[in-house]
Motif scaffolding. Structure first.
Motif, PDB file in Angstrom:
ATOM      1  N   ARG A 338      31.651  39.476  31.367  1.00 37.82           N
ATOM      2  CA  ARG A 338      32.025  40.657  30.590  1.00 37.82           C
ATOM      3  C   ARG A 338      33.548  40.744  30.552  1.00 37.82           C
ATOM      4  N   PRO A 339      34.182  40.057  29.640  1.00 34.23           N
ATOM      5  CA  PRO A 339      35.651  40.036  29.589  1.00 34.23           C
ATOM      6  C   PRO A 339      36.234  41.443  29.537  1.00 34.23           C
ATOM      7  N   GLY A 340      37.273  41.651  30.342  1.00 36.95           N
ATOM      8  CA  GLY A 340      37.930  42.944  30.397  1.00 36.95           C
ATOM      9  C   GLY A 340      37.358  43.885  31.436  1.00 36.95           C
ATOM     10  N   ALA A 341      36.210  43.528  32.018  1.00 39.11           N
ATOM     11  CA  ALA A 341      35.586  44.383  33.030  1.00 39.11           C
ATOM     12  C   ALA A 341      36.194  44.116  34.399  1.00 39.11           C
ATOM     13  N   ARG A 342      35.874  44.972  35.353  1.00 36.31           N
ATOM     14  CA  ARG A 342      36.293  44.818  36.738  1.00 36.31           C
ATOM     15  C   ARG A 342      35.047  44.669  37.609  1.00 36.31           C
ATOM     16  N   GLY A 343      35.245  44.131  38.794  1.00 36.37           N
ATOM     17  CA  GLY A 343      34.138  43.975  39.726  1.00 36.37           C
ATOM     18  C   GLY A 343      34.203  44.977  40.864  1.00 36.37           C
ATOM     19  N   TRP A 344      33.056  45.536  41.209  1.00 38.18           N
ATOM     20  CA  TRP A 344      32.925  46.409  42.382  1.00 38.18           C
ATOM     21  C   TRP A 344      32.012  45.647  43.347  1.00 38.18           C
ATOM     22  N   PRO A 345      32.577  44.910  44.300  1.00 38.08           N
ATOM     23  CA  PRO A 345      31.737  44.150  45.238  1.00 38.08           C
ATOM     24  C   PRO A 345      31.268  45.025  46.393  1.00 38.08           C
ATOM     25  N   THR A 346      30.055  44.790  46.847  1.00 35.36           N
ATOM     26  CA  THR A 346      29.528  45.505  48.001  1.00 35.36           C
ATOM     27  C   THR A 346      28.549  44.589  48.723  1.00 35.36           C
ATOM     28  N   ASP A 347      28.262  44.901  49.981  1.00 35.73           N
ATOM     29  CA  ASP A 347      27.318  44.075  50.734  1.00 35.73           C
ATOM     30  C   ASP A 347      26.591  44.911  51.760  1.00 35.73           C
ATOM     31  N   VAL A 348      25.420  44.411  52.166  1.00 32.63           N
ATOM     32  CA  VAL A 348      24.659  44.963  53.280  1.00 32.63           C
ATOM     33  C   VAL A 348      24.069  43.788  54.058  1.00 32.63           C
TER      34      VAL A 348
END
Length: 465
Positions: A338-348
Motif C-alpha cells: 500500500r504505497p504511502g501507508a505506514r506500518g503499525w507493528p505489534t507482537d504477542v
C-alpha cells in the motif's frame, strides 16, 4: 490505550554549558539530529530530545548522567533507533545519549565462548569480527541493532527457538546508574549463586533503570552443516501443528518462521520470489551433515502429515542468504503493498500449545476488518507479529488498528501469554503491562523509584511512577 505524558523538563542553560564543556561539538542541538533521535521504527510520533550527546566511553556516559542528574534533566539512551514501541522518544524532553560511537569489541575469548563489547557494537559488526574464529553470535532480531539496545529490550529473533533470547545470552553488563555511578553485573562464569541477579534486572529494562555501556555475551560454534527449506501448507492449523509437533518431539531445529499468505504475496512482489501464496514455514537446520539430514527428514514427515506441500531446499549459502533476506525484509515488503501507508507493528507470545488458536482467532478478526494486516512469527517459541498497514492521517484507520491490537493482546493474555514477546513495552504497551503484571507492577515501580528517584532515566516508559 493511553499515552504517557508529563511536563517537559528541558535542559537548563547551565546544564547545556556543562555538557558542551565536556563534549564539545559532540553535543548537538540541530533540529535534524534531534528529530532523528526522537523516532524509532514504530508508528509513534516524533518526540525529539532537546539535545543529543554523542558518547565514546563508559566514563563519558557517567559524566553526562551526573550533569543531567544534578539538573534533573531526562536522559534517553539511543543505539540505532530500531525499537518498535516508542522506546527512544523523548516524552519529557531532555538529552538523548547516543552510544553508536561506542563500537569497540573489547575482548574475545574463543576458549570460553564469550565476548565483551561496547554497547554501540551491532550484531552484524560482531559476527563480521568473529568470522575467522569459527564462532558466531546467534541472536537475530532482523534489524542490525546495537547489542546494548538488544540487551536493554531483551531482544529475540529468528534463532531463538534453538539459541534463546538476549536473556539467556547476556553473561554480564556494565551499567551507568541514574546518579552516574558505574556498576558491573554478572561475570564470565557460566553459573553463579552470588546475590541478586542484577544482570537480568537490567536486561529488558529499556533504559529506565540504567544505561548499558558494555555487554558480555555467550558465543557459539558455527555449525558444520546448515540447510534451509520452505514449505507451504493447505491451511494455517497444519503449519502451526507442524511447529508444535516438531518442538514436542525434541527436534533441535534452529529456526522456524511462519508467514501467512498475505505476507508471502508481499515477499514475492518485493523480493522477486515465486513461492506458493499459502501459509508457509521457513525452516533452518544446524548440526553435522548427518544430523541436519535427520532433522530435515523428521520435520518433513511431520509436515506431510499436516498438509504440507513440497519442501523447497536452500542448501547453498547464497540461497539461504536470499531466503532470510526476504524474511527480514518482510516489513518493507508489506508496506509496499500500500504505497504511502505506514506500518503499525505489534507482537504477542503465547504458550506453544495455544499458538494455533491464537493465530486462527486473530485471522478471524483481520478477515472481518478493513485493515490490511499480514502475520509473521517466530513460532518455535509461540511468538507472532502483526503489521497493521494504515494511513495515520485517517483517524478511523488508527482506531480500527487500535481495536485489533487490543483484542490481540487480550486474547494472548487469556491464553496464558504475554503482551509482547520481543518488541518491549516502551510507552505503547504500558496499559497492557499493567493488565498482565497485576500487583507485580507495584514492585516494578518500587524498583524504579529506588534506582531512579528523580525519574530522569527514559521517563514515561515501561511503568508509570
Amino acid at each position: 490505550m493511553s499515552v504517557a505524558t508529563a511536563t517537559p523538563r528541558p535542559p537548563s542553560a547551565a546544564a547545556l554549558d556543562e555538557l558542551r564543556a565536556l563534549l564539545g561539538d559532540r553535543l548537538s542541538t540541530a533540529g535534524a539530529v534531534r528529530e532523528h533521535h526522537g523516532k524509532d521504527e514504530s508508528y509513534h510520533p516524533v518526540c525529539p530530545p532537546d539535545a543529543v550527546a554523542f558518547a565514546l566511553s563508559t566514563e563519558e556516559v557517567s559524566a553526562i548522567v551526573r550533569i543531567c542528574a544534578r539538573h534533573r534533566v531526562p536522559v534517553i539512551p539511543f543505539g540505532t533507533g530500531t525499537s518498535l514501541e516508542g522506546g527512544v522518544a523523548a516524552l519529557q524532553g531532555g538529552v538523548s545519549v547516543d552510544v553508536s560511537g561506542m563500537n569497540a569489541i573489547v575482548r574475545v575469548s574463543p576458549e570460553d565462548l564469550d565476548v565483551t563489547v561496547q554497547a554501540g557494537v551491532t550484531r552484524k559488526q560482531l559476527n563480521e569480527h568473529l568470522r575467522d574464529t569459527g564462532l558466531f553470535f546467534p541472536i537475530d532480531p532482523g534489524a542490525d541493532a546495537s547489542l546494548g539496545g538488544m540487551a536493554a529490550t531483551r531482544a529475540s529473533g529468528t534463532n531463538a527457538v534453538r539459541y534463546g533470547t538476549m536473556r539467556e545470552n547476556v553473561l554480564g553488563l556494565t551499567v551507568v546508574l541514574a546518579d552516574g555511578r558505574v556498576i558491573r553485573t554478572g561475570g564470565r562464569a557460566r553459573k553463579s549463586a552470588a546475590g541478586y541477579d542484577l544482570t537480568r534486572l537490567f536486561v529488558g529494562s529499556e533504559g529506565t533503570l540504567g544505561i548499558i555501556t558494555e555487554v558480555t555475551l555467550r558465543l557459539y560454534g558455527i555449525p558444520e552443516a546448515v540447510s534451509a527449506a520452505v514449505c507451504p501448507f493447505r491451511d494455517i492449523r497444519g503449519a502451526v501443528d507442524t511447529v508444535i509437533q516438531t518442538i514436542q518431539s525434541g527436534i533441535p531445529i534452529a529456526r522456524v518462521e511462519f508467514l501467512d499468505e498475505v505476507q508471502i504475496d508481499a515477499i514475492n512482489r518485493y523480493s522477486r520470489m515465486s513461492m506458493a501464496v499459502a501459509p508457509t514455514l521457513f525452516f533452518e537446520f544446524h548440526g553435522t551433515a548427518a544430523g541436519v539430514q535427520e532433522q530435515a527428514e523428521m520435520v518433513g514427515a511431520l509436515a506431510r502429515e499436516n498438509g504440507g506441500m513440497d519442501f523447497e531446499w536452500a542448501s547453498r549459502p547464497e540461497d539461504r542468504s536470499r531466503l532470510w533476506a526476504a524474511r527480514h525484509d518482510a516489513y518493507y515488503a508489506a508496506i509496499a503493498l500500500r504505497p504511502g501507508a505506514r506500518g503499525w507493528p505489534t507482537d504477542v507470545c503465547v504458550p506453544i500449545s495455544r499458538l494455533a488458536d491464537a493465530i486462527l482467532e486473530t485471522k478471524e478478526d483481520i478477515a472481518a476488518s478493513s485493515i490490511l494486516t499480514p502475520i509473521v512469527g517466530h513460532v518455535g517459541d509461540g511468538n507472532f507479529h502483526l503489521l497493521f498497514i494504515i494511513d495515520p492521517d485517517r483517524p478511523e484507520e488508527m482506531e480500527e488498528a487500535r481495536r485489533l491490537n487490543d483484542r490481540l493482546v487480550e486474547r494472548a493474555l487469556r491464553l496464558g501469554g504475554t503482551c509482547t514477546g520481543e518488541h518491549g513495552i516502551g510507552y505503547g504497551k504500558m496499559d497492557f503491562l499493567e493488565q498482565e503484571a497485576g500487583d507485580a507492577i507495584l514492585t516494578m515501580a518500587a524498583i524504579k523509584r529506588a534506582l531512579d528517584p528523580d525519574t530522569i532515566l527514559n521517563p514515561g516508559k515501561v511503568i508509570r511512577v
